[in-house]
Structure formats: structure tokens, C-alpha cells
Motif scaffolding. Sequence first.
Motif, short mmCIF file in Angstrom:
data_model
loop_
_atom_site.label_atom_id
_atom_site.label_comp_id
_atom_site.label_asym_id
_atom_site.label_seq_id
_atom_site.Cartn_x
_atom_site.Cartn_y
_atom_site.Cartn_z
N ALA A 1 0.79 -1.22 0.03
CA ALA A 1 -0.04 -0.04 0.01
C ALA A 1 0.84 1.25 -0.01
CB ALA A 1 -0.86 0.11 1.23
N ALA A 2 1.91 1.19 0.78
CA ALA A 2 2.75 2.36 0.65
C ALA A 2 3.40 2.71 -0.31
CB ALA A 2 3.69 2.20 2.01
N VAL A 3 4.11 1.56 -0.96
CA VAL A 3 4.59 1.56 -2.35
C VAL A 3 3.55 2.11 -3.46
CG1 VAL A 3 5.78 0.43 -4.46
CG2 VAL A 3 6.43 0.03 -1.93
N THR B 1 -8.27 -2.95 1.13
CA THR B 1 -8.44 -4.06 0.27
C THR B 1 -7.19 -5.18 0.27
OG1 THR B 1 -7.70 -2.68 -1.68
CG2 THR B 1 -10.05 -2.67 -1.17
N VAL B 2 -6.21 -4.70 0.62
CA VAL B 2 -5.10 -5.60 1.06
C VAL B 2 -4.47 -5.84 2.29
CG1 VAL B 2 -4.24 -4.84 -1.23
CG2 VAL B 2 -3.30 -3.52 0.43
N THR B 3 -5.65 -6.00 3.22
CA THR B 3 -5.55 -6.67 4.55
C THR B 3 -4.72 -5.46 5.28
OG1 THR B 3 -3.35 -7.71 4.18
CG2 THR B 3 -5.28 -8.80 3.65
N VAL B 4 -4.70 -4.21 5.06
CA VAL B 4 -4.14 -3.25 5.87
C VAL B 4 -5.07 -2.70 7.05
CG1 VAL B 4 -2.98 -1.08 6.30
CG2 VAL B 4 -2.48 -2.60 4.36
N MET B 5 -4.95 -2.73 8.22
CA MET B 5 -5.72 -2.50 9.16
C MET B 5 -5.87 -1.08 9.54
SD MET B 5 -7.89 -4.99 10.34
CE MET B 5 -8.36 -4.24 11.87
#
Length: 229
Positions: free
Chosen positions: A102-104, A176-180
Motif C-alpha cells: 500500500a505504501a509503495v 482491500t489488501v489487509t491493512v488495518m
Amino acid sequence: MNFSWVSNYWPLLAAGATQTVMLLVISVALGFVLAIGLALAQIGGPHWLRWCAKSYCTCLRGTPLLIQLWLLYYGVGSLLPMIPGLRSSFVWPIVREGFFFAAVSFTLNYAAYEAEVLRGALLAVPKGELEAGRAFGMTHWTLLRRIWLPRAIRIALPTIAGEVVLQLKATPLAFTVTVMDLYAVAYKIRQDTLLVYEPLIVVTIFYVCLTIVITRAFRIVERQVPARR
């Protein structure tokens, strides 16, 4: 309206808010540095570098952020375990997490938009200021560091503030990519308590308050930095 659940879920809400802020800070800070390079490449780089920078900005600005995020997470992410020795390296605990992708993704996307903003701002700097710097014997890099880039950033500050707010509003996609992040926490609360509106109201208040903080911070900077040198 029932907000009694806040007392039980506030540690999770705080952790989700922290994840959201971290995503915003990382993507904006790293993306801005990358955007400077992309903007300068489009203005004064060799032909092949200008073409690469323009193609990068066009592609990332022309595709949805969600698709870029999924391509990285489900595409590149599925290939990483095949790299020899990566699983046993110290970077594996970082690159296997959804937060990393997500950060990238957010950083690369923000850089593409910000590069176009800075490109226009660099071209908007009065030519007379640049000629005055050259008349004083400044080298190209000294001129860029002391006059051209600072003036361009000052010109672009209102637009940069808007882009940071837009980046903040994009952070829920990390869910959507499991980041809480905060939205993911609200989704979990909805599943646990069957409350729909209350968790979303809390998330909305957080985003509005953070938007106000960002906007006021940029306005303070605008007042502190003179429009003309």
C-alpha cells in the motif's frame, strides 16, 4: 445512535488511525521527493528521460489507484517468495505485509500527480528571477536549489495542499489488501456490533479533523513563506 462501543474499541481505533497517518506521511514524503525528480526530468532531461518521465506520469495518472494497488499486491507480491533467499532475509517481515505494498502504491501514484503540479510550477517561475541568478554566477544546481525549486514549491503550495488531502481520502483503499487502517477497523466494528452508521461517523469525523489540520498547516506555511523573494 449508539456509541457505547467506543470504550471497548478505542485501542483498535487508535491503531487504525496510526496506520492511516503513517500511510499518508510515507506516501507524501517519499512521493514528493520522487515527484521533484520526475518534474525536472520532464523539463530539462535528455529526450529519452523526458519520454520515460512523461510516460510514467501518464500511465499512473490514467489508471485507478485500486488497480495499481492490486497489481502490486496480487501480482508482484505473489512473485516475491520465488526470489532466492528473500524469505530468510531481514526484509521479508516487511515486504510480505500489505502495508508495504500500500505504501509503495500510494507513493508511486502520488508522485505521478505531484510531478505534473511541480512541472507547471517550475515553468511558472518568472524568467527574470532565473536570469538574475545566472547573472550572479550561480551554477545550474545552485540556481535550482536556491531560487527555481523554492519559488516553484511556493507557487504550487495551494495545489499541493489539495493533493495531500486527496491522498488522505485514498488511504481507505489499503483496506482491500489487509491493512488495518481506520476504515478497516470500522468494518470490523460493524461486523462485531452490527452497527453501520456509528463507526462510519467516527471515521468521517477523523478524516474531517485531519483535513482541517492539513489545510491550516499549509496556510500557515503560505503566510510564513513570502510570495516573492
